[in-house]
Design an enzyme around this catalytic site. Structure first.
Site, PDB file in Angstrom:
ATOM      1  N   LEU A   1       0.484  -1.294   0.212  1.00 31.12           N
ATOM      2  CA  LEU A   1      -0.208  -0.150   0.189  1.00 31.12           C
ATOM      3  C   LEU A   1       0.995   1.238   0.403  1.00 31.12           C
ATOM      4  CD1 LEU A   1      -2.772  -1.136   2.505  1.00 31.12           C
ATOM      5  CD2 LEU A   1      -3.248  -1.347   0.453  1.00 31.12           C
ATOM      6  N   ASP A   2       0.580   2.238  -0.938  1.00 34.23           N
ATOM      7  CA  ASP A   2       1.356   3.538  -0.166  1.00 34.23           C
ATOM      8  C   ASP A   2       1.086   3.794   0.832  1.00 34.23           C
ATOM      9  OD1 ASP A   2       1.150   3.668  -3.249  1.00 34.23           O
ATOM     10  OD2 ASP A   2      -0.820   4.961  -3.658  1.00 34.23           O
ATOM     11  N   ALA A   3       2.332   4.776   1.075  1.00 37.41           N
ATOM     12  CA  ALA A   3       2.575   5.143   2.616  1.00 37.41           C
ATOM     13  C   ALA A   3       1.412   6.275   2.813  1.00 37.41           C
ATOM     14  CB  ALA A   3       3.769   5.738   2.403  1.00 37.41           C
TER      15      ALA A   3
END
Length: 304
Positions: free
Chosen positions: A134-136
Site C-alpha cells: 500500500l502507498d505510504a
C-alpha cells in the site's frame, strides 16, 4: 551488447530503452547524456531514434545498497490476525510497507520485527515477507507472510489474481455511470517519474467500482481491483477527472481537501480476502476508516 528488437524500431532512445530495461525515461536520458548508451558503437542522444537490428551497448550504474530493515515500533499499526503463516495488519497513514532508498520514516516490516513477530525471509532483504503493498499515504488492511511456504503461495495468488482486494475511495464529483469498469493501461508518467499515468502500451490495469454514497461535491466509491498496479486507483480516477479527494499529486482540488481537513488522498484498503496458505480455507479481513477519513465523511454528510 544487444540488438534492437523489432518492437522498438523508430522509438526514441529514452522511451525505447526505458521499455526494454524497465528504467525510467529520466534515468535513460541521464545515461545517454553521460555517454553510457552506444548505438552501433557511437554515443546516442536521448532523442535519437532506434533502428531494428542496431546494436545497443548500455553501461548501467552499480546498484545502490539495499535499505536495511530497522526494528522500530510503529504507532497505530494494529495486528488484526496472526498465525504461523501470516500476519494481517491495519496500516496507518505515513507508514511505508518496507524500507526503500530515500525513505526515512516507519515501515510495516520494521514495526512487525519490533513487535517480535517472525517475518518470512523470502524476497529481497528489505522486503522480506512482503507479498503486496500500500502507498505510504494509503491506510488499511494488508497481509505479510511469516513462513516461506506462505510467501510462495501468496505471491502466486496475487500474481494469478485470486485475491479479493476491496477499497473505499472518496472521489471528486459524481462518476457517470455510477457503476462500471475502468480498463486502461498504466505506466510511468511520460514527464514526471514520481507519478504514473494512463498511457498507450502500458501494463493492463482493470478497476471495478460502484458509487455507494453521493454528496454535493464528492462520491464515496466501493472499488474492487482486478490488477494491482502502483497508484492504480489514484491514476484511473484521475483519468476520469474524478481524482481521490485530497490527492494533490493527481489533480485534486486543494480547497476541497483543506475544507475537509485532509492532508492526503482519501483512499482506504477496506477489505482483503484470500485462500489461507496453510489449508486453502477462504479468509477475509476488514479495516475501519481511520479518524481523518471518517471526519471528512462526517463533514460532507453535515453539508448534505
Amino acid at each position: 551488447m544487444l540488438p534492437v528488437p523489432d518492437g522498438l524500431d523508430g522509438m526514441r532512445v529514452d522511451a525505447g530503452l526505458a521499455k526494454l530495461l524497465g528504467l525510467s525515461r529520466t534515468a535513460v536520458a541521464e545515461l545517454a547524456e553521460s555517454g553510457e548508451v552506444l548505438l552501433d558503437g557511437r554515443p546516442a542522444g536521448k532523442s535519437d531514434r532506434l533502428a531494428a537490428g542496431g546494436l545497443l551497448e548500455v553501461t548501467l550504474p552499480e546498484a545502490a545498497p539495499a535499505a536495511e530493515v530497522v526494528a522500530e515500533p510503529v504507532e497505530g499499526l494494529r495486528v488484526l490476525h496472526s498465525d504461523d503463516d501470516i500476519v494481517v495488519v491495519d496500516k496507518p497513514v505515513g507508514v511505508a510497507v518496507h524500507p526503500s532508498p530515500g525513505w526515512t520514516g516507519p515501515t510495516v516490516v520494521g514495526g512487525l520485527v519490533a513487535a517480535g513477530l517472525r517475518v518470512s525471509t523470502s524476497g529481497a532483504a528489505e522486503r522480506q515477507g512482503v507479498v503486496h503493498r500500500l502507498d505510504a499515504g494509503t491506510t488499511g488492511v494488508m497481509v505479510v507472510a511469516t513462513s516461506e511456504h506462505a510467501y510462495t503461495v501468496l505471491k502466486r495468488a496475487f500474481k494469478e489474481r485470486t485475491v479479493e482486494k476491496g477499497y473505499h475511495a472518496l472521489v471528486q464529483g459524481h462518476p457517470d455511470p455510477t457503476r462500471g469498469t475502468i480498463d486502461a493501461p498504466i505506466d510511468r508518467h511520460p514527464r514526471h517519474d514520481y507519478k504514473f499515468a494512463v498511457v498507450a502500451g502500458g501494463r493492463p490495469s482493470v478497476t471495478h467500482y460502484e458509487v455507494i454514497e453521493a454528496f454535493r461535491a464528492a462520491s464515496l466509491v466501493d472499488i474492487r481491483l482486478e490488477t494491482g498496479r502502483t497508484h492504480q486507483i489514484r491514476v484511473h480516477f484521475s483519468a476520469l477527472r474524478h481524482p481521490c479527494v485530497g490527492d494533490l499529486t493527481y489533480g485534486a482540488d486543494p480547497v476541497l481537501a483543506r475544507g475537509l481537513g485532509l492532508s492526503r488522498q482519501w483512499l482506504h484498503a477496506r477489505r482483503l480476502g484470500f485462500a489461507h496458505p496453510s489449508d486453502g480455507r477462504w479468509v477475509e479481513f476488514t479495516s475501519e476508516y481511520p479518524a481523518d477519513l471518517a471526519a471528512a465523511l462526517d463533514a460532507l454528510r453535515a453539508e448534505s
